[in-house]
Design an enzyme around this catalytic site. Structure first.
Site, PDB file in Angstrom:
ATOM      1  NE  ARG A   1       7.757  46.157 -12.079  1.00  0.00           N
ATOM      2  CZ  ARG A   1       6.628  45.661 -11.276  1.00  0.00           C
ATOM      3  NH1 ARG A   1       5.516  45.752 -11.717  1.00  0.00           N
ATOM      4  NH2 ARG A   1       7.063  44.995 -10.345  1.00  0.00           N
TER       5      ARG A   1
ATOM      6  CE1 TYR B   1      23.621  59.424 -26.328  1.00  0.00           C
ATOM      7  CE2 TYR B   1      22.571  59.375 -24.112  1.00  0.00           C
ATOM      8  CZ  TYR B   1      22.680  59.624 -25.495  1.00  0.00           C
ATOM      9  OH  TYR B   1      21.331  59.757 -25.971  1.00  0.00           O
TER      10      TYR B   1
ATOM     11  CG  ASP C   1      28.154  53.186 -23.036  1.00  0.00           C
ATOM     12  OD1 ASP C   1      28.149  52.620 -24.017  1.00  0.00           O
ATOM     13  OD2 ASP C   1      27.334  54.382 -22.940  1.00  0.00           O
TER      14      ASP C   1
ATOM     15  CE  LYS D   1      21.890  55.692 -29.798  1.00  0.00           C
ATOM     16  NZ  LYS D   1      22.877  56.129 -28.584  1.00  0.00           N
TER      17      LYS D   1
HETATM   18  C1  LIG Z   1      22.714  56.366 -27.362  1.00  0.00           C
HETATM   19  C2  LIG Z   1      23.561  56.122 -26.361  1.00  0.00           C
HETATM   20  C3  LIG Z   1      23.153  55.855 -25.030  1.00  0.00           C
HETATM   21  C4  LIG Z   1      21.736  55.930 -24.469  1.00  0.00           C
HETATM   22  O1  LIG Z   1      20.996  55.048 -25.232  1.00  0.00           O
HETATM   23  P1  LIG Z   1      19.508  55.200 -25.482  1.00  0.00           P
HETATM   24  O2  LIG Z   1      19.002  53.834 -26.076  1.00  0.00           O
HETATM   25  O3  LIG Z   1      19.174  56.443 -26.107  1.00  0.00           O
HETATM   26  O4  LIG Z   1      18.847  55.411 -24.023  1.00  0.00           O
HETATM   27  C5  LIG Z   1      24.158  55.579 -24.080  1.00  0.00           C
HETATM   28  N1  LIG Z   1      25.490  55.497 -24.509  1.00  0.00           N
HETATM   29  C6  LIG Z   1      25.783  55.745 -25.509  1.00  0.00           C
HETATM   30  C7  LIG Z   1      27.364  55.733 -25.949  1.00  0.00           C
HETATM   31  C8  LIG Z   1      25.082  56.032 -26.571  1.00  0.00           C
HETATM   32  O5  LIG Z   1      25.212  56.321 -27.928  1.00  0.00           O
END
Ligand SMILES: *Cc1c(COP(=O)(O)O)cnc(C)c1O
Length: 396
Positions: A59, A112, A184, A209
């Site tokens: 973990r 997001y 982000d 992504k």
């Molecule tokens: C998809 C996404 C997230 C969240 O990610 P997950 O892996 O789905 O939890 C956060 N920020 C952006 C810009 C995203 O496209």
């Protein structure tokens, strides 16, 4: 040679791997062990106390996960790194690691969807004030920062209208107020943008992504100043949103081609944006690479490429037009995802802004006929022909 100084395309392939290779293997092993054994009790204690490198319990840390983290750390040019099971896992770990009742966080309206829910639903429950500003109103954001700001949370480009925020300008404003500055960087990827160079303290990604790039593994990662990463790691280690070693392996495998994919996707998206801009069936195209785009001049200075995310508004601005158009695309999954080798489309009403009413979306400047388009690595001429034939369904 210092691995931090090599070019990104080489980092994608080589960074972080050497220490994990076993028995002359050339590929990183997937270590499925939950714990790591020590006959030498003193060594065990030193590793457990962090005085010596090594792993204790899955973990907390894992060798496969550590390679994934290290590759990303080098790509972003950061001091330290940690990860989580999803992008939201790393975002929530970060926000809750630093924010306490009475604190104030400043961010923008276009973060997001999941991040926005944390700000609007969970932060108030913990008596944390979240000031969400109009995304491109830099003066308003600076004003809110001056009103008190423990943490400044930015995202650029944004979802789904691909707006651009001046990271260097706001990072400075954040630091002047003593805030921790978080960005982000999911949409841009470390190939197109490096927020640490622009003054950010912490940079995070939904690895689900572009980093993974194959839509087959979830993950999240954050890197930046060591003393801040330690606090996020501690929160995540205890709260338990750990990245799985198998997911880390898939993400690592995807990252080998990150630069290749992004270079191609940047080029294809630019061509598609220009094609759509001149198409009679399209009302407006949102892409920072277009000279007509509001964020173009900032994007040119802070990004190395404009990315593969774009969105467009159909001339027939109805949801019915979207219903006709999207299913006709042959080379695009209609799905709530982005950043994969396959092209992916979706309207905000079923993806990023599913929780909003039609009126709320309109108030946020999201037209009913907006389609988000995540450009894949297919041949761009095929993608353009596909868009062209599908647009014939919406003219009337
Ligand atoms: C998809 C996404 C997230 C969240 O990610 P997950 O892996 O789905 O939890 C956060 N920020 C952006 C810009 C995203 O496209």
């Amino acid at each position: 040679m210092n691995m931090d100084d090599i070019k990104k395309g080489t980092q994608c392939i080589w960074s972080g791997e050497e220490a994990s290779l076993m028995q002359r293997a050339t590929q990183v092993p997937v270590v499925h062990s939950v714990s790591f054994g020590y006959k030498d009790i003193d060594e065990w204690q030193q590793v457990a106390l962090g005085e010596k490198p090594g792993h204790i319990y899955g973990r907390n840390t894992n060798p496969t996960v550590a390679v994934f983290e290290e590759k990303l750390r080098q790509l972003e040019g950061a001091q330290a790194v940690t990860s989580a099971s999803t992008g939201m896992g790393i975002i929530s770990s970060t926000l809750f690691a630093f924010l306490s009742p009475g604190d104030r966080v400043v961010s923008v309206k276009d973060t997001y969807g999941g991040t926005n829910v944390i700000f609007q639903e969970f932060m108030p429950r913990f008596k944390i004030d979240a000031a969400l500003c109009d995304t491109t109103d830099h003066e308003a954001i600076e004003r809110e920062i001056k009103n008190g700001c423990k943490l400044l949370y930015l995202e650029s480009p944004t979802n789904p209208t691909v707006k651009i925020i001046d990271i260097a300008r706001l990072a400075k404003a954040g630091h002047d107020a003593g805030a921790i500055v978080v960005v982000d960087n999911t949409f841009a990827t470390p190939i197109n943008q490096n927020p640490i160079e622009l003054g950010a303290d912490l940079v995070l990604h939904s690895a689900t992504k572009f980093l993974g790039g194959h839509a087959d593994a979830l993950g999240g990662v954050i890197c930046g100043k060591k003393e801040l990463i330690q606090q996020i790691y501690h929160f995540r280690e205890i709260n338990g949103a750990t990245l799985h070693p198998m997911a880390a392996y898939l993400l690592l495998r995807g990252m080998k081609t990150l630069e290749l994919r992004i270079e191609r996707q940047n080029k294809s998206a630019m061509k598609i944006a220009r094609f759509l801009e001149s198409h009679p069936g399209i009302e407006q195209v949102f892409y920072p690479g277009l000279e007509s785009n509001q964020g173009h001049s900032i994007a040119r200075t802070q990004m190395k490429g404009f990315g593969s995310m774009l969105s467009f508004m159909l001339k027939d601005n109805t949801f019915d037009a979207v219903r006709r158009f999207v299913p006709r695309l042959k080379f695009a999954h209609a799905a709530a995802n982005l950043g994969a080798v396959e092209t992916i489309v979706g309207p905000p009403a079923t993806t990023s802004h599913v929780e909003c009413t039609k009126e709320e979306r309109a108030a946020m400047g999201i037209p009913e006929s907006l389609v988000r388009y995540s450009t894949g690595i297919e041949n761009v001429e095929d993608l353009i022909a596909d868009l062209d034939q599908a647009l014939k369904s919406v003219k009337g």
